[in-house]
Structure formats: C-alpha cells, structure tokens
Scaffold this active site. Structure first.
Site, PDB file in Angstrom:
ATOM      1  N   ASP A   1       0.866  -1.165   0.000  1.00  0.00           N
ATOM      2  CA  ASP A   1       0.000   0.000   0.000  1.00  0.00           C
ATOM      3  C   ASP A   1       0.914   1.230   0.000  1.00  0.00           C
ATOM      4  O   ASP A   1       2.114   1.118   0.281  1.00  0.00           O
ATOM      5  CB  ASP A   1      -0.873  -0.053   1.267  1.00  0.00           C
ATOM      6  CG  ASP A   1      -1.721   1.171   1.445  1.00  0.00           C
ATOM      7  OD1 ASP A   1      -2.463   1.527   0.510  1.00  0.00           O
ATOM      8  OD2 ASP A   1      -1.656   1.791   2.530  1.00  0.00           O
ATOM      9  N   LEU A   2       0.374   2.398  -0.317  1.00  0.00           N
ATOM     10  CA  LEU A   2       1.232   3.596  -0.375  1.00  0.00           C
ATOM     11  C   LEU A   2       1.121   4.428   0.906  1.00  0.00           C
ATOM     12  O   LEU A   2       2.032   4.459   1.736  1.00  0.00           O
ATOM     13  CB  LEU A   2       0.856   4.437  -1.601  1.00  0.00           C
ATOM     14  CG  LEU A   2       1.655   5.730  -1.769  1.00  0.00           C
ATOM     15  CD1 LEU A   2       3.130   5.456  -2.041  1.00  0.00           C
ATOM     16  CD2 LEU A   2       1.060   6.579  -2.905  1.00  0.00           C
ATOM     17  N   ASP A   3      -0.033   5.082   1.050  1.00  0.00           N
ATOM     18  CA  ASP A   3      -0.206   6.009   2.171  1.00  0.00           C
ATOM     19  C   ASP A   3      -0.251   5.236   3.491  1.00  0.00           C
ATOM     20  O   ASP A   3      -1.116   4.385   3.678  1.00  0.00           O
ATOM     21  CB  ASP A   3      -1.498   6.801   1.954  1.00  0.00           C
ATOM     22  CG  ASP A   3      -1.814   7.712   3.118  1.00  0.00           C
ATOM     23  OD1 ASP A   3      -0.880   8.098   3.835  1.00  0.00           O
ATOM     24  OD2 ASP A   3      -2.994   8.036   3.322  1.00  0.00           O
TER      25      ASP A   3
ATOM     26  N   THR B   1       1.405  10.247   3.643  1.00  0.00           N
ATOM     27  CA  THR B   1       0.685  11.318   2.941  1.00  0.00           C
ATOM     28  C   THR B   1      -0.643  11.635   3.631  1.00  0.00           C
ATOM     29  O   THR B   1      -1.292  12.619   3.269  1.00  0.00           O
ATOM     30  CB  THR B   1       0.436  10.936   1.461  1.00  0.00           C
ATOM     31  OG1 THR B   1       0.186   9.540   1.376  1.00  0.00           O
ATOM     32  CG2 THR B   1       1.625  11.287   0.603  1.00  0.00           C
TER      33      THR B   1
ATOM     34  N   LYS C   1      -8.525   6.833   5.889  1.00  0.00           N
ATOM     35  CA  LYS C   1      -7.356   6.038   5.489  1.00  0.00           C
ATOM     36  C   LYS C   1      -7.753   4.869   4.584  1.00  0.00           C
ATOM     37  O   LYS C   1      -8.614   4.071   4.950  1.00  0.00           O
ATOM     38  CB  LYS C   1      -6.602   5.542   6.724  1.00  0.00           C
ATOM     39  CG  LYS C   1      -5.901   6.692   7.414  1.00  0.00           C
ATOM     40  CD  LYS C   1      -4.919   6.233   8.458  1.00  0.00           C
ATOM     41  CE  LYS C   1      -4.160   7.448   8.985  1.00  0.00           C
ATOM     42  NZ  LYS C   1      -3.372   7.115  10.169  1.00  0.00           N
ATOM     43  N   GLY C   2      -7.129   4.815   3.431  1.00  0.00           N
ATOM     44  CA  GLY C   2      -7.391   3.739   2.484  1.00  0.00           C
ATOM     45  C   GLY C   2      -8.697   3.882   1.712  1.00  0.00           C
ATOM     46  O   GLY C   2      -9.053   3.021   0.924  1.00  0.00           O
TER      47      GLY C   2
ATOM     48  N   ARG D   1     -11.096   8.897  -2.833  1.00  0.00           N
ATOM     49  CA  ARG D   1     -11.325  10.349  -2.737  1.00  0.00           C
ATOM     50  C   ARG D   1     -12.818  10.686  -2.724  1.00  0.00           C
ATOM     51  O   ARG D   1     -13.282  11.501  -1.941  1.00  0.00           O
ATOM     52  CB  ARG D   1     -10.637  11.052  -3.914  1.00  0.00           C
ATOM     53  CG  ARG D   1     -10.497  12.552  -3.729  1.00  0.00           C
ATOM     54  CD  ARG D   1      -9.901  13.198  -4.968  1.00  0.00           C
ATOM     55  NE  ARG D   1      -8.708  12.496  -5.426  1.00  0.00           N
ATOM     56  CZ  ARG D   1      -8.170  12.653  -6.629  1.00  0.00           C
ATOM     57  NH1 ARG D   1      -8.704  13.496  -7.495  1.00  0.00           N
ATOM     58  NH2 ARG D   1      -7.088  11.967  -6.975  1.00  0.00           N
TER      59      ARG D   1
ATOM     60  N   SER E   1      -2.622   0.656  -4.298  1.00  0.00           N
ATOM     61  CA  SER E   1      -3.074   1.839  -3.544  1.00  0.00           C
ATOM     62  C   SER E   1      -4.391   2.369  -4.077  1.00  0.00           C
ATOM     63  O   SER E   1      -4.684   2.238  -5.260  1.00  0.00           O
ATOM     64  CB  SER E   1      -1.998   2.932  -3.670  1.00  0.00           C
ATOM     65  OG  SER E   1      -2.500   4.190  -3.276  1.00  0.00           O
ATOM     66  N   ALA E   2      -5.163   3.003  -3.194  1.00  0.00           N
ATOM     67  CA  ALA E   2      -6.405   3.655  -3.617  1.00  0.00           C
ATOM     68  C   ALA E   2      -6.147   5.007  -4.282  1.00  0.00           C
ATOM     69  O   ALA E   2      -7.031   5.583  -4.902  1.00  0.00           O
ATOM     70  CB  ALA E   2      -7.314   3.845  -2.405  1.00  0.00           C
ATOM     71  N   SER E   3      -4.928   5.507  -4.130  1.00  0.00           N
ATOM     72  CA  SER E   3      -4.650   6.878  -4.589  1.00  0.00           C
ATOM     73  C   SER E   3      -4.509   6.982  -6.101  1.00  0.00           C
ATOM     74  O   SER E   3      -3.883   6.136  -6.736  1.00  0.00           O
ATOM     75  CB  SER E   3      -3.360   7.382  -3.941  1.00  0.00           C
ATOM     76  OG  SER E   3      -3.036   8.642  -4.463  1.00  0.00           O
TER      77      SER E   3
ATOM     78  N   ASN F   1      -2.905   9.470  -7.193  1.00  0.00           N
ATOM     79  CA  ASN F   1      -1.658  10.243  -7.275  1.00  0.00           C
ATOM     80  C   ASN F   1      -0.435   9.385  -6.946  1.00  0.00           C
ATOM     81  O   ASN F   1       0.638   9.918  -6.663  1.00  0.00           O
ATOM     82  CB  ASN F   1      -1.722  11.417  -6.291  1.00  0.00           C
ATOM     83  CG  ASN F   1      -2.851  12.378  -6.625  1.00  0.00           C
ATOM     84  OD1 ASN F   1      -2.902  12.941  -7.723  1.00  0.00           O
ATOM     85  ND2 ASN F   1      -3.778  12.557  -5.704  1.00  0.00           N
TER      86      ASN F   1
ATOM     87  N   LYS G   1     -11.133  -0.790  -1.887  1.00  0.00           N
ATOM     88  CA  LYS G   1     -10.922  -1.655  -0.729  1.00  0.00           C
ATOM     89  C   LYS G   1     -12.095  -1.432   0.222  1.00  0.00           C
ATOM     90  O   LYS G   1     -12.529  -0.288   0.349  1.00  0.00           O
ATOM     91  CB  LYS G   1      -9.616  -1.290  -0.014  1.00  0.00           C
ATOM     92  CG  LYS G   1      -8.349  -1.391  -0.879  1.00  0.00           C
ATOM     93  CD  LYS G   1      -7.161  -0.731  -0.155  1.00  0.00           C
ATOM     94  CE  LYS G   1      -5.961  -0.615  -1.072  1.00  0.00           C
ATOM     95  NZ  LYS G   1      -4.842   0.151  -0.477  1.00  0.00           N
TER      96      LYS G   1
ATOM     97  N   GLU H   1      -0.190  -3.386   4.585  1.00  0.00           N
ATOM     98  CA  GLU H   1      -1.316  -2.430   4.631  1.00  0.00           C
ATOM     99  C   GLU H   1      -1.421  -1.727   5.988  1.00  0.00           C
ATOM    100  O   GLU H   1      -1.128  -2.342   7.014  1.00  0.00           O
ATOM    101  CB  GLU H   1      -2.631  -3.182   4.407  1.00  0.00           C
ATOM    102  CG  GLU H   1      -3.292  -2.956   3.088  1.00  0.00           C
ATOM    103  CD  GLU H   1      -3.831  -1.550   2.830  1.00  0.00           C
ATOM    104  OE1 GLU H   1      -3.917  -0.748   3.771  1.00  0.00           O
ATOM    105  OE2 GLU H   1      -4.165  -1.263   1.679  1.00  0.00           O
ATOM    106  N   ASP H   2      -1.876  -0.476   5.987  1.00  0.00           N
ATOM    107  CA  ASP H   2      -2.068   0.255   7.249  1.00  0.00           C
ATOM    108  C   ASP H   2      -3.541   0.519   7.549  1.00  0.00           C
ATOM    109  O   ASP H   2      -3.847   1.089   8.594  1.00  0.00           O
ATOM    110  CB  ASP H   2      -1.347   1.610   7.205  1.00  0.00           C
ATOM    111  CG  ASP H   2      -2.069   2.594   6.311  1.00  0.00           C
ATOM    112  OD1 ASP H   2      -2.407   2.224   5.163  1.00  0.00           O
ATOM    113  OD2 ASP H   2      -2.324   3.722   6.762  1.00  0.00           O
TER     114      ASP H   2
END
Ligand code: B16
Ligand code: MG
Length: 221
Positions: free
Chosen positions: A9-11, A17, A45-46, A49, A114-116, A118, A145, A169-170
C-alpha cells in the site's frame, strides 16, 4: 515452483501522505464552514477520494449538487498536490528502502496496490518508482478496498498467484481486501486496529531479514 510477490500500500506504508490529505480536507471543510479533526481523518485512510468527500459532507451536514461535488473533489486534489509537490525522499517511512532493496536483490516481484490516483507522482517524488514492477492505483480499479480488486490485479500483473502474495497495509479496509484476495496480510501500524491481519508490525524497523526471508519462502514451495 511458485514465486512469491510483494504488494505495498502507499499512504501509511511507504509514506505518510495522510497528513497532507488531512490538511487539504481540513481546508475544504473550513471553507464550507465546519471543523475537521485528526480523529475524523482516521476514517479516510485507504478510502477513495470520492468516498472521503461523501463522509466529509456528512460530517459537516452539507448538501451538495453534483456540480459542487465535482468541483470540491478537484479543489481538494489541487490543494493536496501543492503539498505533494514539496515531498522528497526524506519522507519515506523508516526502513522501507531496506525492505525494498532486500526484495530487489532477490529478484522478488514488487507491486504497489493503492487507492490513490496520485500514487505514481508520489513514488517519483520520493525516488522509489524504480523498485516497482507494477503500479495498481485508483486509476486502475473500479471497486474500492475492502474489495480485493486492487490486489488481485497487482498479483496478476506480477504473474504470481494470490495465495503466494504478501500485502503490507495500514488500513482496516486494506487488510480486509488482502484477506478477501486470499493473500497474506501484514498490518503496519496499530495491531489493535489491524487485528484482522495475519501478522502485525508497528513499522518496518521491527521486521528483520529473517522474517522477510520466511515470507519469500512461503510462496516458493
Ligand atoms: P487520492 P492508500 C489512499 O491511499 C489514502 O489512504 C486515502 O486517504 C485517500 O483518500 C486515497 O488514497 C485516495 O487518494 O485522492 O490521492 O486519489 O492508503 O490506498 O495508498
Ligand atoms: Mg494506506
């Protein structure tokens, strides 16, 4: 022999971020006349947008036309990107480069899940893009997710089987997505929050090379 693939995962896993998402959402909430707290930001989180804006407007009790909704989505993202613009490698979370390097040296396939929308520019900013064999992000999925779609696409792109995939994952929704995909879920963060994960670590500094090696072996039988 089945290869093991690793999906990050990213963020909250690679970079924090969430603090920039928070500032941008708070700016929008303030503009609309209400407060948005750090605690409320945890709900984001996760989460995609679009879903974040729906939750934000619920918090503020704000009704929006479709046109306003679309405009606020753009506005929030433009604001967020101003923070992202200033990011650099110093913002990578502890020991992430060590883990990526460990996997790379062993030629283990690595993906981002990731869900982002960006994700790619952020990885470029922090100079980690070359580590990734595949990037699956908010631009590639139709289901957010906890749906497993993002991780299943990532495994497919890495040419590994879901049951030979490891996910870091966070977010609770992310752990649920990994479990639903039949992957090995590893929670990064608070183990009480991420209790559905198969293994839990506060961060990557707690994860030694022996554990990483055991993860690689689990898929290679
Ligand atoms: P964007 P992840 C998620 O990233 C964030 O945790 C979440 O807060 C954000 O709303 C979502 O990305 C969408 O981000 O607005 O950049 O498309 O944890 O899935 O890497
Ligand atoms: Mg996350």
């Amino acid at each position: 022999m089945n290869k093991t693939g690793f999906i990050f995962d990213l963020d909250g896993v690679i970079v924090d971020t969430a603090k920039y998402h928070y500032l941008a959402w708070r700016n929008l909430a303030n503009e609309l006349g209400f407060e948005f707290t750090h605690e409320q930001n945890e709900l984001f989180k996760g989460v995609s947008r679009k879903r974040c804006l729906e939750i934000l407007l619920d918090i503020g009790g704000v009704e929006a036309t479709q046109e306003q909704f679309d405009r606020w989505m753009v506005e929030k993202n433009e604001d967020y990107l101003k923070y992202i613009e200033k990011m650099n490698a110093s913002e990578i979370l502890p020991d992430v480069p060590r883990v990526l390097q460990f996997l790379k040296e062993r030629q283990i396939p690595i993906a981002l899940g990731s869900a982002s929308k960006n994700a790619r520019p952020i990885l470029e900013k922090v100079e980690l893009l070359p580590y990734f064999d595949s990037i699956v992000d908010g631009n590639n999925v139709t289901k957010a997710k906890p749906d497993p779609e993002v991780f299943l696409i990532a495994a497919e792109q890495l040419a590994v089987r879901p049951e030979n995939s490891v996910v870091f994952e966070d977010a609770v929704a992310g752990i649920q997505a990994a479990n639903a995909a039949n992957m090995l879920s590893i929670g990064i963060g608070d183990d009480k929050v991420l209790s559905e994960a198969k293994h839990n670590f506060k961060d990557f500094t707690e994860m030694d090379d022996g554990f990483l090696e055991s993860l690689i072996q689990q898929g290679s039988v």
